[in-house]
Design an enzyme around this catalytic site. Structure first.
Site, short mmCIF file in Angstrom:
data_model
loop_
_atom_site.label_atom_id
_atom_site.label_comp_id
_atom_site.label_asym_id
_atom_site.label_seq_id
_atom_site.Cartn_x
_atom_site.Cartn_y
_atom_site.Cartn_z
N ASP A 28 25.09 -51.54 21.17
CA ASP A 28 23.78 -52.87 22.20
C ASP A 28 23.77 -51.45 23.19
OD1 ASP A 28 23.53 -54.23 24.60
OD2 ASP A 28 24.79 -55.35 22.72
N ASN A 82 25.80 -65.88 19.33
CA ASN A 82 25.12 -66.52 20.18
C ASN A 82 24.73 -67.23 19.35
OD1 ASN A 82 26.89 -65.63 22.17
ND2 ASN A 82 25.76 -63.87 23.11
N GLU A 90 19.71 -64.26 23.77
CA GLU A 90 18.11 -64.10 24.21
C GLU A 90 17.56 -63.06 23.48
OE1 GLU A 90 19.96 -60.81 26.89
OE2 GLU A 90 21.70 -62.07 27.82
N VAL A 91 18.02 -62.85 21.95
CA VAL A 91 16.77 -63.18 21.24
C VAL A 91 17.02 -64.24 20.00
CG1 VAL A 91 16.03 -60.64 19.58
CG2 VAL A 91 16.89 -60.01 22.08
N HIS A 95 22.10 -62.34 15.15
CA HIS A 95 22.80 -61.03 14.73
C HIS A 95 24.49 -61.44 15.63
CE1 HIS A 95 21.28 -62.16 19.22
NE2 HIS A 95 22.14 -61.06 19.57
#
Length: 107
Positions: A28, A82, A90-91, A95
């Site tokens: 990350d 998430n 966020e993306v 993931h």
């Protein structure tokens, strides 16, 4: 094309930890623990909720391989996905965050 798709396509660099035909793990860029790696499928899947059982099963096994390679499989680690805006995603690409290498705080 989102940032993870660009990484998969080789358009953006990453610090690879492990890769196979179906999945990729890399460090990350904004780590929240001593070890903070992202594991993603190479095929486009929006999030955990959208993923089929086969992808989730494969990604789960891959996460275990990543933990072993990182040497955190025995000391312990946390896996987080998430989902959606309220979940902090966020993306828009499935993931798993793999965090470890130190004692992690609680929620």
């Amino acid at each position: 094309m989102n940032v993870f798709e660009k990484i998969i396509a080789g358009e953006l660099p990453c610090k690879k930890v492990l890769e196979n035909e179906h999945f990729l793990a890399f460090e990350d860029i904004n780590p929240k623990a001593r070890v903070h790696v992202l594991a993603i499928p190479k095929k486009s899947v929006k999030d955990f909720q959208s993923a089929d059982s086969e992808t989730l099963a494969g990604l789960s096994g891959f996460v275990k391989e990543v933990a072993k390679k990182l040497g955190i499989e025995k000391s312990g680690y946390r896996v987080i996905s998430n989902i959606g805006a309220d979940g902090g995603q966020e993306v828009p690409h499935l993931h798993f965050h793999i965090l470890g290498g130190e004692k992690l705080g609680g929620f």
